[in-house]
Design a protein around this motif. Structure first.
Motif, short mmCIF file in Angstrom:
data_model
loop_
_atom_site.label_atom_id
_atom_site.label_comp_id
_atom_site.label_asym_id
_atom_site.label_seq_id
_atom_site.Cartn_x
_atom_site.Cartn_y
_atom_site.Cartn_z
N ASP A 468 35.15 2.31 -54.26
CA ASP A 468 35.02 1.18 -55.17
C ASP A 468 36.37 0.48 -55.25
O ASP A 468 37.32 1.03 -55.82
N CYS A 469 36.48 -0.71 -54.69
CA CYS A 469 37.79 -1.34 -54.57
C CYS A 469 37.65 -2.85 -54.51
O CYS A 469 36.59 -3.41 -54.25
N ARG A 470 38.77 -3.50 -54.76
CA ARG A 470 38.93 -4.93 -54.52
C ARG A 470 39.48 -5.08 -53.11
O ARG A 470 40.45 -4.40 -52.74
N ILE A 471 38.88 -5.95 -52.31
CA ILE A 471 39.28 -6.10 -50.92
C ILE A 471 39.98 -7.45 -50.74
O ILE A 471 39.44 -8.49 -51.09
N VAL A 472 41.19 -7.40 -50.19
CA VAL A 472 41.97 -8.60 -49.89
C VAL A 472 42.33 -8.57 -48.41
O VAL A 472 42.87 -7.57 -47.93
N ILE A 473 42.01 -9.64 -47.71
CA ILE A 473 42.28 -9.72 -46.27
C ILE A 473 43.34 -10.78 -46.04
O ILE A 473 43.23 -11.91 -46.53
N THR A 474 44.37 -10.45 -45.28
CA THR A 474 45.32 -11.45 -44.81
C THR A 474 45.10 -11.66 -43.32
O THR A 474 44.84 -10.72 -42.58
N HIS A 479 42.17 -17.06 -37.08
CA HIS A 479 41.24 -15.94 -37.20
C HIS A 479 40.41 -15.99 -38.49
O HIS A 479 39.58 -15.10 -38.71
N ARG A 480 40.62 -17.01 -39.30
CA ARG A 480 39.93 -17.03 -40.59
C ARG A 480 38.41 -16.99 -40.44
O ARG A 480 37.73 -16.22 -41.13
N ALA A 481 37.87 -17.83 -39.57
CA ALA A 481 36.42 -17.88 -39.41
C ALA A 481 35.87 -16.53 -38.96
O ALA A 481 34.82 -16.07 -39.45
N SER A 482 36.54 -15.87 -38.03
CA SER A 482 36.09 -14.57 -37.55
C SER A 482 36.14 -13.51 -38.65
O SER A 482 35.26 -12.66 -38.77
N VAL A 483 37.21 -13.57 -39.49
CA VAL A 483 37.33 -12.62 -40.60
C VAL A 483 36.18 -12.80 -41.58
O VAL A 483 35.54 -11.83 -42.02
N GLU A 484 35.89 -14.04 -41.92
CA GLU A 484 34.80 -14.30 -42.87
C GLU A 484 33.46 -13.89 -42.30
O GLU A 484 32.60 -13.36 -43.02
N ALA A 485 33.27 -14.09 -41.00
CA ALA A 485 32.02 -13.67 -40.36
C ALA A 485 31.88 -12.15 -40.39
O ALA A 485 30.78 -11.61 -40.64
N SER A 486 32.98 -11.44 -40.13
CA SER A 486 32.94 -9.97 -40.15
C SER A 486 32.63 -9.45 -41.55
O SER A 486 31.90 -8.47 -41.71
N LEU A 487 33.18 -10.09 -42.56
CA LEU A 487 32.88 -9.68 -43.93
C LEU A 487 31.40 -9.88 -44.26
O LEU A 487 30.76 -9.01 -44.88
N ARG A 488 30.85 -11.01 -43.82
CA ARG A 488 29.42 -11.25 -44.06
C ARG A 488 28.56 -10.22 -43.33
O ARG A 488 27.59 -9.69 -43.89
N GLU A 489 28.93 -9.91 -42.11
CA GLU A 489 28.16 -8.95 -41.33
C GLU A 489 28.21 -7.56 -41.95
O GLU A 489 27.23 -6.82 -41.95
N ALA A 490 29.36 -7.21 -42.51
CA ALA A 490 29.50 -5.90 -43.15
C ALA A 490 28.96 -5.89 -44.57
O ALA A 490 28.90 -4.82 -45.19
N ALA A 491 28.58 -7.06 -45.07
CA ALA A 491 28.06 -7.19 -46.44
C ALA A 491 29.08 -6.66 -47.46
O ALA A 491 28.73 -5.97 -48.42
N PRO A 493 32.35 -7.81 -50.05
CA PRO A 493 33.08 -8.93 -50.66
C PRO A 493 34.55 -8.83 -50.30
O PRO A 493 35.13 -7.74 -50.27
N GLY A 494 35.15 -9.94 -50.02
CA GLY A 494 36.57 -9.91 -49.69
C GLY A 494 37.23 -11.24 -49.95
O GLY A 494 36.63 -12.30 -49.75
N GLU A 495 38.46 -11.20 -50.44
CA GLU A 495 39.26 -12.41 -50.65
C GLU A 495 40.13 -12.61 -49.42
O GLU A 495 40.91 -11.72 -49.05
#
Length: 684
Positions: A468-474, A479-491, A493-495
């Motif tokens: 149980d954590c807050r997820i922050v991605i730099t 690479h932003r679009a790919s990062v957001e796509a990976s987050l959606r695929e993994a279901a 939440p990430g900032e």
């Protein structure tokens, strides 16, 4: 003076000082005797130690292209509500010298203002933050009435309750009064104010001493009455700062008056006779600390950094100017010592200082207080308001801040190019009642995503861990679009926070860690998509660290360990906690620089570090590093380096940083913690 005679006098001074310190004297007596001796025998004082000249030619660790770079921790202007009931009135000293006037034209050249001093300053050693340049308010000219309106509005937004204007009166001649009269005539400005008569000589050395006087004081009974009559308009003004209904008036150096008690009595009687009523007299503890009642005054005002003597750091600095003869002190010790002082039996208004560096006025000979930071200043101010002033009646809770705009002395709350509104934000935050430190059961996971296949796999591991954590991605812009796509695929939440591809995973982490610490977060798991293409076992290295830090319930163990042990600073994956001295690599010069830059008494070579830069960490343990507010330009341009960069040096300094702040390191996971045969790095 001959060298032998000078050395003899300096030796005598050291002996006298040792004896003086053990004499049973009051603060007032001690200060008076010290001031008298230094006035007569100032040349007996030994010069400050010299910095490291031999290392001055090493690689530069400072901005090389521009002086107005924003640092890590830069804070923009924010609109936030103040507490409904302010716990204290914050009064900021204000210098009105930012406009040309005839006397300065004659003494310093046509068009001179304080900005000329500010902009001429140069860094004298590595990590010396000069020049200090303004941001939002610009290089203002106080002849423009809108400037003071903007300053008053900004001060009010951030919780400053009043300005204390320095007032320059010399036997009927006033300097720099035009902006104050302008303020007085502008009823649209609501911010309260008071005056502080700077009743010393105006000297070319900017120190009020008797050498090279430009305009001097002529104190007398007649001058006392002329002065109080001249400032009566300020005392009568509706915005005059009042204590118990009495307008407040400060004197900078009362011991320069022939008879301070008599002066106070003349002023009080004149105000009673001329409709002002009772006044509240205070003096500034810049040079002496008598009981104000002994000199006919009502209160005293602390004035840091004066009247404190933190340890010298001069010898630790790597000089840029080999002829630097200034004095470098530790601001952190200044803050800690004064914040812990008990209040005396008389009325004392505590003082707080956001920094000090008068190199701009004393080229090559400045007095510099290193390691000031907005967070450190905020801690000092908060402790002063909520602890030191706790027993004081609400109507007497005044805190004086040195200063609002002493740009040439490095004592500034106004926005600057380096940190923006950070000091103002710290001021506003300090007004809130401090809460119990948040040791959260919900950590943050900060992931630097550069290699996308590894990022997708890492997200899957994080999901499997059920942490149980807050997820922050730099990540970088591409690479932003790919990062957001990976987050959606993994279901998951990430900032997503986007930074240039600069400083490997370390620079983005420092930027995010600074933000998270400001938001009150406590524990962070730092991960990145490590590939290490220069190694045949790079993937194994990454997978091994992830297993120890995240899988097999190790993440929950880490959270529990931080909750149980408040002194736990960093958890490295089992088997990856190495000795810096054995794995320093090509990073020794940068480590030496970082030690001086961060003010570490702990030698990084005697500490350990988490190899691979994946670890659990308590953000508070990183304060010495985060509070340094490094420049992004200190990190090298990406060229595929495998060692010897600022990022590699910071990886190795983290253990010393934690130890400096009183935290310890440990291992997390299973297996042996013996790293004597480490497979992923070469020993020296």
């Amino acid at each position: 003076m001959s060298t032998i005679k000078a050395r003899l006098r300096q030796a005598v001074f050291v002996a006298l000082r040792a004896g003086f310190r053990v004499l049973p004297l009051s603060d007032g007596q001690r200060d008076r005797l010290r001031a008298r001796f230094l006035h007569d025998h100032g040349d007996w004082v030994p010069p400050p130690p010299r910095g490291r000249i031999a290392a001055a030619a090493a690689t530069a660790h400072r901005p090389l292209q521009r002086a107005d770079e924003a640092a890590i921790g830069h804070v923009p202007h924010r609109v936030e509500a103040l507490p409904a009931q302010l716990p204290a009135t914050l009064v900021a000293f204000y210098l009105p010298q930012f406009h040309p006037f005839a006397e300065n034209d004659a003494w310093w050249g046509k068009g001179f203002t304080e900005w000329r001093n500010v902009t001429r300053a140069l860094p004298q050693f590595e990590g010396h933050l000069q020049p200090r340049l303004p941001a939002d308010l610009g290089f203002y000219d106080l002849r423009n009435p809108q400037i003071m309106r903007d300053q008053a509005q900004l001060a009010s937004e951030y919780g400053i309750g009043a300005f204390c204007f320095y007032y320059y009166w010399f036997s009927g001649t006033t300097l720099m009064e035009d902006p104050l009269r302008q303020w007085l005539a502008d009823d649209s400005i609501d911010l309260p104010f008071c005056l502080c008569w700077a009743n010393e000589n105006w000297a070319r050395r900017w120190d009020g001493r008797d050498e090279d006087i430009l305009i001097g004081q002529q104190h007398s009974a007649e001058d006392d009455l002329a002065f109080i009559a001249h400032v009566a308009d300020y005392l009568r003004d509706r915005r005059a700062l009042k204590v118990d209904g009495k307008p407040m008036l400060l004197v900078y150096r009362p011991h320069l008056l022939p008879d301070a008690r008599a002066t106070a009595q003349r002023w009080r009687q004149w105000c009673l006779d001329n409709g002002i009523g009772e006044i509240h007299l205070a003096y500034v503890q810049g040079f002496e600390r008598p009981d104000p009642r002994d000199i006919g005054f009502d209160a005293a005002v602390e004035f840091p950094p004066n009247m404190s003597n933190p340890r010298s750091l001069t010898a630790d600095q790597y000089l840029i100017n080999p002829d630097f003869e200034g004095d470098v002190r530790d601001w952190r010790e200044l803050a800690a010592e004064i914040a812990a002082r008990p209040l005396p039996p008389y009325t004392l208004y505590p003082g707080v200082n956001p920094g000090w560096d008068n190199e701009a006025r004393r080229s090559g000979k400045g007095r510099v207080y290193l390691h000031a930071s907005p967070r450190g200043y905020g801690d000092w101010l908060s402790a002063t308001i909520h602890r030191r002033l706790a027993p004081v009646p609400a109507n007497q809770r005044l805190v004086f801040i040195n200063a609002w705009n002493e740009w040439a002395e490095g004592a500034v709350l106004e926005p600057d190019a380096r940190l923006g509104h950070a000091y103002l934000q710290a001021t506003r935050d300090a007004l809130n009642v401090p809460t119990v430190e948040n040791v959260t059961a919900r950590p943050c996971v900060v992931i630097h995503a550069w290699h996308m296949p590894e990022f997708a796999a890492l997200l899957e591991q994080l999901k499997v861990s059920e942490l149980d954590c807050r997820i922050v991605i730099t990540t970088s812009p591409e690479h932003r679009a790919s990062v957001e796509a990976s987050l959606r695929e993994a279901a998951l939440p990430g900032e997503v926070m986007v930074y240039p591809n600069h400083g490997r995973d370390i620079l983005p982490f420092l930027q995010v860690a600074d933000l998270l610490l400001g938001q009150g977060e406590d524990v962070v798991l730092k991960l990145h998509t490590k590939r290490s293409t220069h190694m045949t076992n790079g993937a194994q290295w990454r997978d091994e660290m992830l297993k120890q830090l995240l899988m097999d319930d190790h993440a929950r163990e880490a959270v529990a360990a931080f909750k149980h042990d408040p002194q736990l600073g960093l958890l490295a994956p089992q088997g990856h906690l190495l000795s810096v001295s054995e794995y320093v690599g090509a990073n020794a010069p940068a480590l030496a620089h970082l030690r001086a830059r961060l003010g570490l008494s702990v030698d990084p070579n005697d500490a350990q570090f988490s190899a691979g830069s994946m670890f659990w960490v308590r953000l508070a343990a990183l304060r010495p590093l985060l509070d340094a507010h490094l420049y992004r330009s200190a990190f090298e341009v990406e060229q595929g380096q495998i060692d010897g960069t600022m990022a590699h040096a910071i990886e190795r300094v983290l253990g010393a940083v934690c130890a400096q702040n009183g935290f310890r390191l440990d291992n997390l996971g299973t297996g042996s913690s013996d790293a004597s045969s480490y497979a992923y790095a070469k020993r020296n």
